[in-house]
Write a protein that holds these residues in place. Structure first.
Motif, PDB file in Angstrom:
ATOM      1  N   CYS A 111      -6.881  -7.986  -2.932  1.00 35.50           N
ATOM      2  CA  CYS A 111      -5.864  -7.282  -2.141  1.00 35.50           C
ATOM      3  C   CYS A 111      -5.537  -5.939  -2.791  1.00 35.50           C
ATOM      4  CB  CYS A 111      -4.581  -8.104  -2.048  1.00 35.50           C
ATOM      5  SG  CYS A 111      -4.705  -9.608  -1.056  1.00 35.50           S
ATOM      6  N   ARG A 112      -4.888  -5.088  -2.036  1.00 38.07           N
ATOM      7  CA  ARG A 112      -4.246  -3.913  -2.618  1.00 38.07           C
ATOM      8  C   ARG A 112      -2.793  -3.897  -2.166  1.00 38.07           C
ATOM      9  NH1 ARG A 112      -2.929  -0.140   1.075  1.00 38.07           N
ATOM     10  NH2 ARG A 112      -4.316   0.233   2.851  1.00 38.07           N
ATOM     11  N   MET A 113      -1.937  -3.167  -2.888  1.00 40.86           N
ATOM     12  CA  MET A 113      -0.529  -3.107  -2.528  1.00 40.86           C
ATOM     13  C   MET A 113      -0.358  -2.358  -1.210  1.00 40.86           C
ATOM     14  SD  MET A 113       1.608  -4.745  -4.382  1.00 40.86           S
ATOM     15  CE  MET A 113       3.096  -3.998  -3.750  1.00 40.86           C
ATOM     16  N   ALA A 114       0.470  -2.902  -0.348  1.00 39.39           N
ATOM     17  CA  ALA A 114       0.767  -2.235   0.921  1.00 39.39           C
ATOM     18  C   ALA A 114       1.644  -1.011   0.664  1.00 39.39           C
ATOM     19  CB  ALA A 114       1.486  -3.203   1.858  1.00 39.39           C
ATOM     20  N   GLN A 115       1.469  -0.009   1.486  1.00 39.52           N
ATOM     21  CA  GLN A 115       2.339   1.157   1.417  1.00 39.52           C
ATOM     22  C   GLN A 115       3.515   0.976   2.369  1.00 39.52           C
ATOM     23  OE1 GLN A 115       0.394   4.943   1.524  1.00 39.52           O
ATOM     24  NE2 GLN A 115      -1.375   4.224   0.369  1.00 39.52           N
ATOM     25  N   ALA A 116       4.483   1.878   2.286  1.00 42.97           N
ATOM     26  CA  ALA A 116       5.692   1.757   3.104  1.00 42.97           C
ATOM     27  C   ALA A 116       5.343   1.684   4.588  1.00 42.97           C
ATOM     28  CB  ALA A 116       6.606   2.956   2.840  1.00 42.97           C
ATOM     29  N   GLY A 117       5.835   0.631   5.243  1.00 41.25           N
ATOM     30  CA  GLY A 117       5.640   0.482   6.678  1.00 41.25           C
ATOM     31  C   GLY A 117       4.239   0.140   7.125  1.00 41.25           C
ATOM     32  N   GLU A 118       3.349  -0.231   6.182  1.00 44.00           N
ATOM     33  CA  GLU A 118       1.943  -0.380   6.561  1.00 44.00           C
ATOM     34  C   GLU A 118       1.690  -1.590   7.446  1.00 44.00           C
ATOM     35  OE1 GLU A 118      -2.560  -0.157   4.660  1.00 44.00           O
ATOM     36  OE2 GLU A 118      -0.827  -0.060   3.313  1.00 44.00           O
TER      37      GLU A 118
ATOM     38  N   ALA B 194       2.324  -7.507  -0.078  1.00 49.62           N
ATOM     39  CA  ALA B 194       3.626  -6.948  -0.482  1.00 49.62           C
ATOM     40  C   ALA B 194       4.684  -8.036  -0.371  1.00 49.62           C
ATOM     41  CB  ALA B 194       4.009  -5.752   0.378  1.00 49.62           C
ATOM     42  N   LEU B 195       5.767  -7.808  -1.069  1.00 52.36           N
ATOM     43  CA  LEU B 195       6.943  -8.663  -0.957  1.00 52.36           C
ATOM     44  C   LEU B 195       7.648  -8.319   0.347  1.00 52.36           C
ATOM     45  CD1 LEU B 195       8.815 -10.727  -2.484  1.00 52.36           C
ATOM     46  CD2 LEU B 195      10.044  -8.713  -3.344  1.00 52.36           C
ATOM     47  N   ALA B 196       7.874  -9.302   1.210  1.00 46.58           N
ATOM     48  CA  ALA B 196       8.473  -9.048   2.526  1.00 46.58           C
ATOM     49  C   ALA B 196       9.979  -9.267   2.531  1.00 46.58           C
ATOM     50  CB  ALA B 196       7.813  -9.931   3.579  1.00 46.58           C
ATOM     51  N   THR B 197      10.516  -9.811   1.447  1.00 48.97           N
ATOM     52  CA  THR B 197      11.952 -10.008   1.311  1.00 48.97           C
ATOM     53  C   THR B 197      12.488  -9.021   0.275  1.00 48.97           C
ATOM     54  OG1 THR B 197      11.362 -11.835  -0.158  1.00 48.97           O
ATOM     55  CG2 THR B 197      12.092 -12.416   2.060  1.00 48.97           C
ATOM     56  N   PRO B 198      13.806  -8.813   0.207  1.00 50.92           N
ATOM     57  CA  PRO B 198      14.348  -7.854  -0.767  1.00 50.92           C
ATOM     58  C   PRO B 198      13.962  -8.207  -2.200  1.00 50.92           C
ATOM     59  CG  PRO B 198      16.020  -8.448   0.834  1.00 50.92           C
ATOM     60  CD  PRO B 198      14.863  -9.370   1.078  1.00 50.92           C
ATOM     61  N   SER B 199      13.746  -7.179  -3.015  1.00 48.98           N
ATOM     62  CA  SER B 199      13.385  -7.423  -4.415  1.00 48.98           C
ATOM     63  C   SER B 199      14.580  -7.981  -5.174  1.00 48.98           C
ATOM     64  CB  SER B 199      12.912  -6.120  -5.067  1.00 48.98           C
ATOM     65  OG  SER B 199      13.924  -5.145  -4.989  1.00 48.98           O
ATOM     66  N   GLY B 200      14.289  -8.668  -6.270  1.00 49.18           N
ATOM     67  CA  GLY B 200      15.342  -9.294  -7.060  1.00 49.18           C
ATOM     68  C   GLY B 200      15.315 -10.798  -6.901  1.00 49.18           C
ATOM     69  N   ALA B 201      16.133 -11.471  -7.692  1.00 48.10           N
ATOM     70  CA  ALA B 201      16.152 -12.940  -7.682  1.00 48.10           C
ATOM     71  C   ALA B 201      16.905 -13.463  -6.462  1.00 48.10           C
ATOM     72  CB  ALA B 201      16.807 -13.451  -8.965  1.00 48.10           C
ATOM     73  N   GLY B 202      16.438 -14.573  -5.944  1.00 50.10           N
ATOM     74  CA  GLY B 202      17.087 -15.229  -4.806  1.00 50.10           C
ATOM     75  C   GLY B 202      16.579 -16.643  -4.675  1.00 50.10           C
TER      76      GLY B 202
ATOM     77  N   CYS C  82      10.573   0.279   4.714  1.00 44.51           N
ATOM     78  CA  CYS C  82      10.502  -0.371   3.400  1.00 44.51           C
ATOM     79  C   CYS C  82       9.101  -0.971   3.231  1.00 44.51           C
ATOM     80  CB  CYS C  82      11.551  -1.472   3.293  1.00 44.51           C
ATOM     81  SG  CYS C  82      11.487  -2.698   4.613  1.00 44.51           S
ATOM     82  N   ILE C  83       8.658  -1.097   1.990  1.00 43.46           N
ATOM     83  CA  ILE C  83       7.380  -1.741   1.704  1.00 43.46           C
ATOM     84  C   ILE C  83       7.531  -3.232   2.043  1.00 43.46           C
ATOM     85  CG2 ILE C  83       5.772  -2.395  -0.135  1.00 43.46           C
ATOM     86  CD1 ILE C  83       6.423   0.277  -1.451  1.00 43.46           C
TER      87      ILE C  83
ATOM     88  N   VAL D 167      11.694  -0.925  14.831  1.00 42.43           N
ATOM     89  CA  VAL D 167      11.727  -1.943  13.766  1.00 42.43           C
ATOM     90  C   VAL D 167      12.567  -1.443  12.593  1.00 42.43           C
ATOM     91  CG1 VAL D 167      10.332  -3.209  12.078  1.00 42.43           C
ATOM     92  CG2 VAL D 167       9.506  -2.942  14.422  1.00 42.43           C
ATOM     93  N   ALA D 168      12.370  -0.181  12.212  1.00 41.82           N
ATOM     94  CA  ALA D 168      13.147   0.403  11.113  1.00 41.82           C
ATOM     95  C   ALA D 168      14.627   0.481  11.479  1.00 41.82           C
ATOM     96  CB  ALA D 168      12.603   1.784  10.754  1.00 41.82           C
ATOM     97  N   ASP D 169      14.911   0.843  12.745  1.00 41.70           N
ATOM     98  CA  ASP D 169      16.304   0.910  13.191  1.00 41.70           C
ATOM     99  C   ASP D 169      16.950  -0.466  13.173  1.00 41.70           C
ATOM    100  OD1 ASP D 169      16.147   3.618  13.592  1.00 41.70           O
ATOM    101  OD2 ASP D 169      15.695   3.476  15.728  1.00 41.70           O
ATOM    102  N   LEU D 170      16.169  -1.492  13.546  1.00 41.07           N
ATOM    103  CA  LEU D 170      16.704  -2.859  13.557  1.00 41.07           C
ATOM    104  C   LEU D 170      17.063  -3.306  12.142  1.00 41.07           C
ATOM    105  CD1 LEU D 170      17.256  -5.313  15.407  1.00 41.07           C
ATOM    106  CD2 LEU D 170      14.968  -6.120  14.841  1.00 41.07           C
ATOM    107  N   ILE D 171      16.194  -2.999  11.185  1.00 38.38           N
ATOM    108  CA  ILE D 171      16.446  -3.387   9.794  1.00 38.38           C
ATOM    109  C   ILE D 171      17.698  -2.705   9.253  1.00 38.38           C
ATOM    110  CG2 ILE D 171      15.530  -3.209   7.426  1.00 38.38           C
ATOM    111  CD1 ILE D 171      12.721  -3.525   8.663  1.00 38.38           C
TER     112      ILE D 171
END
Length: 465
Positions: free
Chosen positions: A108-115, A9-17, A462-463, A134-138
């Protein structure tokens, strides 16, 4: 969902950067990554040491997709406790998708949310309450919510709960043992020591339960209701606090017919300000609904700011008497809520009139929402109302509703155990209540869990995390 395959999975926010990170985790993560990665120095990624970073290209056959940094983490020394590889690539959305698709085609397979965090929990890298943190920190958006999440991630109250649970489990084992020798009438569990433990557990549970009221508002923002008659400057004050034109300001009474809410951070604490409809007698149905909602918001708020018109106050003694009656009504209706009484529009008064006002209404604060005079003093007053001493002393605070519910149920069972001790209840009946208390303790830390519970918790992640 299985947890023995390799996920990506993408570990950073989606979109260009500038940079994006693509994360792989699972038994074949390093092997799959090695097949896609061509090191500039000719190294085989599969043979590299853990916690090392390597420069190379992601290749699909003869086609080079991007030059990346590949970071290798070998189990069990990784976030998930599995083999993990992270590709730091250029932040093009096209490149991100090309690399992810290449990983999927190679096993590979796509990770699910929080996997990724779920696997960290399942592999014993953290307990369930730490995983939730972890979710609260994000999502933390103030110094207070960040500090609470960090405290929970470091173990928070879960380490305290684990210790108490183990002690209770030890006594439960002895009481269960007594059942095997029921005919011989022996006691393996020292009842005096058991009473001391139950007293200690009761004290800890009550403290943690009481902390939820503070923790919840610190995590989600402290609601502050701004109330008063029409045209006293409530919307102007909201705009001054937010430093933007958030609410419509007009000389026409009754402009605000619904509540307007927005959040700001003051001194690291989040505050949620609520601009309400002016309180007055009205025949306008819509305005009447807004006034009804004003009282609802006052009920929900942690702090009430009562705004009055300083110019009106100086028009005669009858006006001041009327305002004092209104102040007493609010105090009587909401005795537990801090009430801040503010005289607005002081920029229109002479120093003599200002001095006279302060002498007639105790604890009156003077402010000009139009010029900004007194706004900083109001912010300091609001901060004083917040019980942040617990944060500064690093005292444990509960912020999670699921934890709060489990603590309440555990305390209820502990009360039953206490009643059993007081009435000299037989060991077999007491053991039932102890088991239930142990169950709720275990629910908090994840020592007792089920797929439905885990699904509900990690679905909010988040995924990629």
């Amino acid at each position: 969902m299985t947890h023995t395959d390799t996920i990506v999975a993408l570990a950073t926010p989606s979109g260009a950067g500038a940079i994006a990170i693509i994360r792989l985790s699972g038994p074949d993560a390093i092997a799959i990554a090695a097949n896609l990665f061509a090191s500039v120095s000719g190294k085989n990624l599969a043979k590299q040491k853990t916690h090392t970073v390597h420069l190379g290209n992601i290749v699909d056959g003869t086609r080079v997709i991007d030059q990346v940094l590949a970071t290798v983490f070998k189990n069990p020394n990784s976030y998930t406790g599995e083999n993990v590889v992270e590709f730091s690539c250029h932040g093009s959305s096209y490149i991100q998708q090309e690399i992810i698709q290449l990983c999927l085609r190679n096993g590979c397979r796509m990770a699910q949310a929080g996997e990724f965090t779920l696997r960290a929990f399942l592999n014993g890298k953290m307990d369930l309450s730490q995983a939730e943190a972890v979710a609260d920190l994000i999502s933390s958006d103030s110094a207070a919510s960040h500090q609470l999440a960090m405290q929970q991630m470091r173990g928070g109250f879960s380490s305290e709960i684990k210790k108490l649970r183990q002690e209770l489990l030890d006594f439960a084992s002895l009481i269960e043992l007594e059942l095997d020798f029921a005919e011989e009438d022996v006691e393996f569990a020292n009842r005096d020591e058991f009473q001391k433990l139950i007293t200690r557990i009761t004290h800890v549970l009550k403290r943690l339960i009481d902390s939820f009221a503070t923790g919840n508002v610190l995590k989600n923002g402290i609601p502050v209701a701004i109330v008063g008659e029409p045209n006293v400057g409530k919307s102007t004050l909201l705009n001054a606090l937010l430093n933007e034109e958030r609410a419509i300001v007009s000389d026409i009474a009754g402009t605000t017919r619904d509540t307007i809410e927005d959040e700001i951070t003051i001194g690291g604490i989040g505050f949620r300000f609520i601009d309400t409809a002016g309180i007055r007698e009205t025949t306008d149905t819509i305005e009447g609904l807004g006034i009804k909602k004003t009282f609802e918001k006052m009920e929900q708020a942690q702090v009430v700011v009562l705004l009055v018109d300083s110019v009106q106050l100086t028009s005669g003694s009858d006006v001041i008497k009327k305002r004092k009656v209104e102040i007493e009504k609010i105090k009587n209706k909401f005795p537990q809520k801090p009430l801040v009484i503010i005289a607005n529009k002081v920029d229109q008064l002479s120093p003599e009139k200002i001095s006279n006002l302060k002498s007639q209404i105790p604890n009156l604060k003077l402010l000009s929402a139009k010029t900004g005079e007194g706004v900083e003093e109001l912010q300091s007053t609001l901060l004083d109302f917040v019980n942040t001493g617990a944060l500064r002393n690093n005292e444990t605070i509960v912020t999670n509703t699921r934890h709060y519910d489990a603590l309440l149920k555990a305390l209820e069972e502990i009360h039953k155990v206490q009643q059993g001790i007081d009435s000299n209840l037989s060991s077999d009946l007491m053991a039932i209540d102890i088991r239930q208390a142990l169950y709720y303790f275990g629910e908090i830390t994840g020592e007792i869990s089920n797929d439905e519970l885990l699904g509900n918790i990690f679905a909010n992640f988040c995924i990629g995390k």
